[in-house]
Design a protein around this motif. Sequence first.
Motif, PDB file in Angstrom:
ATOM      1  N   GLU A   1      21.556 -21.242 -19.630  1.00 29.39           N
ATOM      2  CA  GLU A   1      20.403 -21.948 -19.434  1.00 29.39           C
ATOM      3  C   GLU A   1      19.360 -21.135 -18.661  1.00 29.39           C
ATOM      4  O   GLU A   1      18.323 -20.865 -18.821  1.00 29.39           O
ATOM      5  CB  GLU A   1      20.607 -23.290 -18.622  1.00 29.39           C
ATOM      6  CG  GLU A   1      19.263 -24.076 -18.487  1.00 29.39           C
ATOM      7  CD  GLU A   1      19.287 -24.988 -17.081  1.00 29.39           C
ATOM      8  OE1 GLU A   1      20.578 -25.446 -16.910  1.00 29.39           O
ATOM      9  OE2 GLU A   1      18.441 -25.220 -16.610  1.00 29.39           O
TER      10      GLU A   1
ATOM     11  N   GLU B   1      17.972 -18.185 -20.833  1.00 26.10           N
ATOM     12  CA  GLU B   1      17.025 -18.898 -21.387  1.00 26.10           C
ATOM     13  C   GLU B   1      15.420 -19.124 -20.717  1.00 26.10           C
ATOM     14  O   GLU B   1      14.429 -18.675 -21.148  1.00 26.10           O
ATOM     15  CB  GLU B   1      17.253 -20.010 -21.985  1.00 26.10           C
ATOM     16  CG  GLU B   1      18.047 -20.063 -23.399  1.00 26.10           C
ATOM     17  CD  GLU B   1      18.511 -21.335 -24.005  1.00 26.10           C
ATOM     18  OE1 GLU B   1      19.467 -21.014 -24.900  1.00 26.10           O
ATOM     19  OE2 GLU B   1      18.433 -22.331 -23.467  1.00 26.10           O
ATOM     20  N   LEU B   2      15.833 -19.502 -19.415  1.00 24.37           N
ATOM     21  CA  LEU B   2      14.560 -19.449 -18.611  1.00 24.37           C
ATOM     22  C   LEU B   2      14.152 -18.180 -18.227  1.00 24.37           C
ATOM     23  O   LEU B   2      12.799 -18.033 -18.318  1.00 24.37           O
ATOM     24  CB  LEU B   2      14.891 -20.184 -17.282  1.00 24.37           C
ATOM     25  CG  LEU B   2      15.400 -21.734 -17.475  1.00 24.37           C
ATOM     26  CD1 LEU B   2      15.743 -22.412 -16.141  1.00 24.37           C
ATOM     27  CD2 LEU B   2      14.053 -22.498 -18.031  1.00 24.37           C
TER      28      LEU B   2
ATOM     29  N   GLU C   1      12.014 -16.875 -21.175  1.00 23.40           N
ATOM     30  CA  GLU C   1      11.011 -17.508 -21.378  1.00 23.40           C
ATOM     31  C   GLU C   1       9.688 -17.033 -20.530  1.00 23.40           C
ATOM     32  O   GLU C   1       8.617 -17.143 -20.618  1.00 23.40           O
ATOM     33  CB  GLU C   1      10.967 -19.223 -20.979  1.00 23.40           C
ATOM     34  CG  GLU C   1      11.559 -19.964 -22.408  1.00 23.40           C
ATOM     35  CD  GLU C   1      11.816 -21.066 -21.968  1.00 23.40           C
ATOM     36  OE1 GLU C   1      12.825 -21.750 -22.552  1.00 23.40           O
ATOM     37  OE2 GLU C   1      11.317 -21.750 -21.000  1.00 23.40           O
ATOM     38  N   MET C   2      10.311 -16.701 -19.223  1.00 24.01           N
ATOM     39  CA  MET C   2       9.399 -16.202 -18.188  1.00 24.01           C
ATOM     40  C   MET C   2       8.849 -14.754 -18.256  1.00 24.01           C
ATOM     41  O   MET C   2       7.835 -14.575 -17.767  1.00 24.01           O
ATOM     42  CB  MET C   2      10.556 -16.272 -17.045  1.00 24.01           C
ATOM     43  CG  MET C   2       9.795 -16.217 -15.627  1.00 24.01           C
ATOM     44  SD  MET C   2      10.994 -15.788 -14.333  1.00 24.01           S
ATOM     45  CE  MET C   2       9.896 -16.281 -12.902  1.00 24.01           C
TER      46      MET C   2
ATOM     47  N   LYS D   1       6.474 -19.876 -13.709  1.00 23.97           N
ATOM     48  CA  LYS D   1       7.584 -20.236 -14.043  1.00 23.97           C
ATOM     49  C   LYS D   1       8.531 -20.162 -12.916  1.00 23.97           C
ATOM     50  O   LYS D   1       9.865 -20.303 -12.881  1.00 23.97           O
ATOM     51  CB  LYS D   1       8.015 -19.759 -15.362  1.00 23.97           C
ATOM     52  CG  LYS D   1       7.230 -20.015 -16.605  1.00 23.97           C
ATOM     53  CD  LYS D   1       8.045 -20.229 -17.978  1.00 23.97           C
ATOM     54  CE  LYS D   1       7.310 -20.254 -18.973  1.00 23.97           C
ATOM     55  NZ  LYS D   1       6.497 -21.650 -19.058  1.00 23.97           N
TER      56      LYS D   1
ATOM     57  N   ASN E   1      10.298 -23.270 -10.754  1.00 24.77           N
ATOM     58  CA  ASN E   1      11.304 -24.065 -11.526  1.00 24.77           C
ATOM     59  C   ASN E   1      12.473 -23.205 -11.868  1.00 24.77           C
ATOM     60  O   ASN E   1      13.801 -23.587 -11.396  1.00 24.77           O
ATOM     61  CB  ASN E   1      10.848 -24.256 -13.300  1.00 24.77           C
ATOM     62  CG  ASN E   1      11.801 -24.919 -13.768  1.00 24.77           C
ATOM     63  OD1 ASN E   1      12.506 -25.685 -13.403  1.00 24.77           O
ATOM     64  ND2 ASN E   1      11.964 -24.516 -15.103  1.00 24.77           N
ATOM     65  N   ILE E   2      12.572 -21.886 -11.867  1.00 26.61           N
ATOM     66  CA  ILE E   2      13.695 -21.142 -12.162  1.00 26.61           C
ATOM     67  C   ILE E   2      14.605 -20.782 -10.756  1.00 26.61           C
ATOM     68  O   ILE E   2      15.559 -20.898 -10.748  1.00 26.61           O
ATOM     69  CB  ILE E   2      13.807 -19.784 -12.783  1.00 26.61           C
ATOM     70  CG1 ILE E   2      14.824 -19.169 -13.345  1.00 26.61           C
ATOM     71  CG2 ILE E   2      12.860 -18.829 -12.145  1.00 26.61           C
ATOM     72  CD1 ILE E   2      14.746 -18.019 -14.447  1.00 26.61           C
TER      73      ILE E   2
ATOM     74  N   ARG F   1      16.455 -23.895 -10.230  1.00 27.22           N
ATOM     75  CA  ARG F   1      17.765 -23.957 -11.295  1.00 27.22           C
ATOM     76  C   ARG F   1      18.856 -23.113 -10.599  1.00 27.22           C
ATOM     77  O   ARG F   1      20.029 -23.289 -10.548  1.00 27.22           O
ATOM     78  CB  ARG F   1      17.240 -23.730 -12.377  1.00 27.22           C
ATOM     79  CG  ARG F   1      16.554 -24.753 -13.338  1.00 27.22           C
ATOM     80  CD  ARG F   1      17.084 -26.135 -13.165  1.00 27.22           C
ATOM     81  NE  ARG F   1      18.253 -26.064 -13.939  1.00 27.22           N
ATOM     82  CZ  ARG F   1      19.566 -27.041 -13.688  1.00 27.22           C
ATOM     83  NH1 ARG F   1      19.225 -27.561 -12.527  1.00 27.22           N
ATOM     84  NH2 ARG F   1      20.532 -27.040 -14.503  1.00 27.22           N
TER      85      ARG F   1
ATOM     86  N   GLY G   1       9.327 -28.883 -14.028  1.00 33.31           N
ATOM     87  CA  GLY G   1      10.177 -27.887 -15.103  1.00 33.31           C
ATOM     88  C   GLY G   1      11.321 -28.211 -15.524  1.00 33.31           C
ATOM     89  O   GLY G   1      11.932 -27.117 -16.024  1.00 33.31           O
TER      90      GLY G   1
ATOM     91  N   ASP H   1      13.385 -29.701 -18.457  1.00 38.92           N
ATOM     92  CA  ASP H   1      13.123 -29.974 -19.966  1.00 38.92           C
ATOM     93  C   ASP H   1      14.670 -30.697 -20.429  1.00 38.92           C
ATOM     94  O   ASP H   1      15.704 -29.823 -20.348  1.00 38.92           O
ATOM     95  CB  ASP H   1      13.072 -28.501 -20.738  1.00 38.92           C
ATOM     96  CG  ASP H   1      12.888 -28.875 -22.155  1.00 38.92           C
ATOM     97  OD1 ASP H   1      12.501 -29.964 -22.560  1.00 38.92           O
ATOM     98  OD2 ASP H   1      12.981 -27.801 -22.904  1.00 38.92           O
TER      99      ASP H   1
END
Length: 525
Positions: free
Chosen positions: A35, A38-39, A42-43, A269, A272-273, A276, A349, A351
């Motif tokens: 996960e 992936e973040l 995307e970032m 972003k 959010n990351i 996480r 953020g 999903d």
Amino acid sequence: MTEPMTKDRVLIFDTTLRDGEQSPGATMTQEEKIEIAELLDEMGVDIIEAGFPIASEGDFAAVSKIAERTERAVICGLARADFRDIDRCWEAIQNARRPRIHTFIGTSPLHRAIPNLSQDEMADRIHDTVSHARNLCDDVQWSPMDATRTEWDYLKRVCEIAINAGARTINIPDTVGYTAPNESADLIARLLREVSDSSEVTWSTHCHDDLGMATANSLAAVSAGARQIECTINGLGERAGNTALEEVVMALKVRNDLLPFETAVDTTKIMNISRRVSTVSGFPVQMNKAIVGKNAFAHESGIHQDGMLKNAQTFEIMRPADVGLAGTSLPLGKHSGRAALRAKLADLGFDIGDNQLKDIFVRFKDLADRKKEIFDDDIIALMSLVAETTADDRLQIESLEVVCGTGGPAKATLKMRVDNKSRVSTEQGDGPVDATFRAVRAIHPNQAVLQLYQVNAVTEGTDAQATVSVRLEEDGVIATGQSANTDTVVASAQAYVNALNRLLVRRQKFGPGSDVREVSYKELS
Ligand code: KIV
Ligand code: ZN
């Protein structure tokens, strides 16, 4: 291979999943690592160091999966200067769209003494291992570990050997966080000037924060010609951590007048990351941490608030929205429905799929019964709870009752499932938390030493949730657990049990009798 460099582009190499995860207690599960990867992808991070494949079967599997799934970023695996390490690394990353092998060896006198290699023997080893890596993969990065404490002549010599053997990136680690900004800049400038064929490779900087200078040292290296920064989200990493990604990226953005370089990172972003990574690693972000701390954009004093209302730029050098912080939003409550919760989660953020929403909604309603207003931070704490517990956990709390006060020692009665068998114990202790932890130990005897017990209020008010972090150590294996609840003792019990569950998983993976050994990246076979 990394894309051709334009003069002012700085590559962001994220090592949260490798150097960050090496931080004691920051273990992540395979799903969590995927996960986060992936973040990061995307970032817009350029290179993701996904792990150290030879370290364990788990690391190998996580790196392989990340390699298969990642769309855009280069996927890098770490390997010591050893053919078996390099082969295993290649096996894990070969299916990536853009694979990279990162191989390293400690070159300073202290590190050379560990494998007991002479300068010449080590030089040969570097040549052979980098050539071997290059035969497998086009994109090879090489690091002289503890470069900042390596004699200049030897550092220059080994960098030249690695370039000759085919390395495309030379990374200069300040492994123990010893250097200072002017020295960091001088070293990179000198390497660029004096190393033969220095212009054929990308120079990279990798700093640790032992003296609190990692960000400054990384930026100084960039000013002197480095074009790759190695960093982690929230500065996660061994000891005081690594250079924080959010700090270097925002510094390059906000002070582009001084540092005219670009990155490909979508800064919105960041928050959010950061959340996480904090949740899955079990490392809370300190309140006043630059960029991502809870107070980073809070203005408490009257003068500041007045100035902010008249013109935000009075006290703000960047807007909260630049790092993905939504403006103040209305709290949810017990009448809020599933759609409102989903919208709020998306805003923050997260999903999530329909099944996960079902589970979170139940927890949300339970919290709303106990707490009138549910703020963004409550939702974030709730999400960390979801990540902490799974149906496979060997220890599961069923109920807890605590009696405490001025009348005598506290007493805790705990009902807990251990491998699907329900057990009960009542224990006394020095306060409610001590009694509860004793009850956990009575049901599940263990030798784990409590290294950290930390409580924070998520919001204000007496009905605020408390987040609790617990770090345990047993035979050198460390695990962290977190939880949140409006009842501090319940949160403490859950965090303690979460840490024990993680410890059980880790012990299975690395402990006596397991078929894999935790390989220290500092030791050479
Ligand atoms: O700090 C360090 O030296 C490292 C290397 C493996 C690059 O993390
Ligand atoms: Zn490091």
